[in-house]
Write a protein that holds these residues in place. Structure first.
Motif, PDB file in Angstrom:
ATOM      1  N   LYS A 191      46.264  34.644  24.210  1.00 29.61           N
ATOM      2  CA  LYS A 191      47.022  35.843  24.583  1.00 29.61           C
ATOM      3  C   LYS A 191      47.176  36.769  23.385  1.00 29.61           C
ATOM      4  O   LYS A 191      47.071  37.991  23.519  1.00 29.61           O
ATOM      5  CB  LYS A 191      48.405  35.454  25.117  1.00 29.61           C
ATOM      6  CG  LYS A 191      48.362  34.849  26.500  1.00 29.61           C
ATOM      7  CD  LYS A 191      49.732  34.480  26.983  1.00 29.61           C
ATOM      8  CE  LYS A 191      49.673  33.844  28.362  1.00 29.61           C
ATOM      9  NZ  LYS A 191      50.988  33.461  28.853  1.00 29.61           N
ATOM     10  N   GLY A 207      43.893  38.461  22.778  1.00 31.15           N
ATOM     11  CA  GLY A 207      43.679  39.469  23.812  1.00 31.15           C
ATOM     12  C   GLY A 207      44.457  40.733  23.529  1.00 31.15           C
ATOM     13  O   GLY A 207      43.949  41.841  23.704  1.00 31.15           O
ATOM     14  N   SER A 208      45.700  40.580  23.065  1.00 27.16           N
ATOM     15  CA  SER A 208      46.502  41.767  22.777  1.00 27.16           C
ATOM     16  C   SER A 208      46.005  42.486  21.528  1.00 27.16           C
ATOM     17  O   SER A 208      46.124  43.698  21.424  1.00 27.16           O
ATOM     18  CB  SER A 208      47.977  41.402  22.637  1.00 27.16           C
ATOM     19  OG  SER A 208      48.175  40.569  21.519  1.00 27.16           O
ATOM     20  N   GLN A 247      42.770  42.409  20.575  1.00 32.99           N
ATOM     21  CA  GLN A 247      41.433  42.896  20.923  1.00 32.99           C
ATOM     22  C   GLN A 247      41.486  44.116  21.837  1.00 32.99           C
ATOM     23  O   GLN A 247      40.601  44.964  21.791  1.00 32.99           O
ATOM     24  CB  GLN A 247      40.642  41.773  21.587  1.00 32.99           C
ATOM     25  CG  GLN A 247      39.208  42.127  21.866  1.00 32.99           C
ATOM     26  CD  GLN A 247      38.471  40.980  22.528  1.00 32.99           C
ATOM     27  OE1 GLN A 247      39.051  39.991  22.924  1.00 32.99           O
ATOM     28  NE2 GLN A 247      37.171  41.130  22.654  1.00 32.99           N
ATOM     29  N   SER A 248      42.512  44.242  22.635  1.00 29.16           N
ATOM     30  CA  SER A 248      42.589  45.321  23.613  1.00 29.16           C
ATOM     31  C   SER A 248      42.494  46.711  22.987  1.00 29.16           C
ATOM     32  O   SER A 248      41.677  47.523  23.436  1.00 29.16           O
ATOM     33  CB  SER A 248      43.870  45.182  24.428  1.00 29.16           C
ATOM     34  OG  SER A 248      43.972  46.220  25.359  1.00 29.16           O
ATOM     35  N   PRO A 249      43.278  47.056  21.968  1.00 30.39           N
ATOM     36  CA  PRO A 249      43.139  48.395  21.380  1.00 30.39           C
ATOM     37  C   PRO A 249      41.760  48.623  20.757  1.00 30.39           C
ATOM     38  O   PRO A 249      41.218  49.727  20.836  1.00 30.39           O
ATOM     39  CB  PRO A 249      44.228  48.451  20.309  1.00 30.39           C
ATOM     40  CG  PRO A 249      45.182  47.369  20.650  1.00 30.39           C
ATOM     41  CD  PRO A 249      44.405  46.347  21.403  1.00 30.39           C
ATOM     42  N   SER A 264      38.886  47.284  21.716  1.00 29.05           N
ATOM     43  CA  SER A 264      37.888  47.503  22.766  1.00 29.05           C
ATOM     44  C   SER A 264      38.077  48.879  23.414  1.00 29.05           C
ATOM     45  O   SER A 264      37.097  49.532  23.783  1.00 29.05           O
ATOM     46  CB  SER A 264      37.935  46.393  23.809  1.00 29.05           C
ATOM     47  OG  SER A 264      39.190  46.354  24.438  1.00 29.05           O
ATOM     48  N   ASN A 265      39.318  49.333  23.552  1.00 24.79           N
ATOM     49  CA  ASN A 265      39.562  50.678  24.089  1.00 24.79           C
ATOM     50  C   ASN A 265      38.981  51.730  23.161  1.00 24.79           C
ATOM     51  O   ASN A 265      38.370  52.703  23.612  1.00 24.79           O
ATOM     52  CB  ASN A 265      41.055  50.926  24.286  1.00 24.79           C
ATOM     53  CG  ASN A 265      41.615  50.155  25.457  1.00 24.79           C
ATOM     54  OD1 ASN A 265      40.872  49.679  26.312  1.00 24.79           O
ATOM     55  ND2 ASN A 265      42.927  50.007  25.481  1.00 24.79           N
TER      56      ASN A 265
END
Length: 187
Positions: free
Chosen positions: A137, A140-141, A143-145, A147-148
């Motif tokens: 988790k 993921g948090s 990696q999210s920015p 990947s955006n």
């Protein structure tokens, strides 16, 4: 051979298991069917947890003088112990999940990272995700920015680069009014 000589290896085995344990959970297994007990043991084994039934007197001797000493009052009736050296919440999670299907399995208490808990406390600890889940988790948090941002850069590249995007933005922006001339200063 004296009785004490026969019991000493068992006490030493328990002591060795709890020495580096991150968690120790005591359960009352009375009323479990053979099939249920076999399934529980299999789940424990797959998670790397030592799950054994010992005599209370043996556990009593092994627990004295260790972090597990607060568990001594729970050593009444048939007791099994689940010990994990790798995942502090795994025994509680597996036992509480299993107890939902097997109502006869009863948590007595436990020690998690040196802190003693009663049955309710162990049930609360069972709600904590595993270390691997928490790490995934977190990744993921993080990696999210990233990947955006990569997606935005990709869209810019598809539109012809930054200069094409800037030209498109200029075309969409309303024409700016000419700046008014400065009034002469009164000197």
């Amino acid at each position: 051979m004296a009785k004490i000589e026969l019991k000493q290896p068992i006490v030493e085995e328990i002591s060795a298991n709890i020495k580096d344990a991150q968690s120790v959970v005591l359960v009352d297994y009375r009323g479990l069917t053979v099939e249920q007990d076999t399934r529980l043991r299999k789940e424990m084994r797959e998670a790397g947890i030592t799950y054994k039934v010992y005599k209370n007197t043996m556990m009593n001797f092994a627990f004295k003088g260790t972090d597990c000493e607060p568990l001594l009052p729970y050593l009444e009736g048939p007791s099994a112990v689940a010990i994990s050296t790798t995942d502090a919440t795994a025994p509680a999670r597996i036992i509480c999940k299993f107890a939902k299907d097997a109502s006869k399995l009863e948590v007595k208490g436990g020690i998690v990272e040196g802190i003693a808990y009663d049955a309710k406390g162990i049930a609360e600890i069972a709600k904590i995700p595993s270390r691997e889940e928490l790490l995934s988790k977190l990744l993921g948090s993080i990696q999210s920015p990233v990947s955006n941002f990569a997606r935005v850069l990709n869209q810019l590249a598809e539109k012809g680069g930054a200069s094409a995007a800037a030209a498109e933005m200029e075309a969409q922006a309303p024409a700016e009014e000419a700046a008014p001339e400065e009034a002469p200063s009164a000197e």
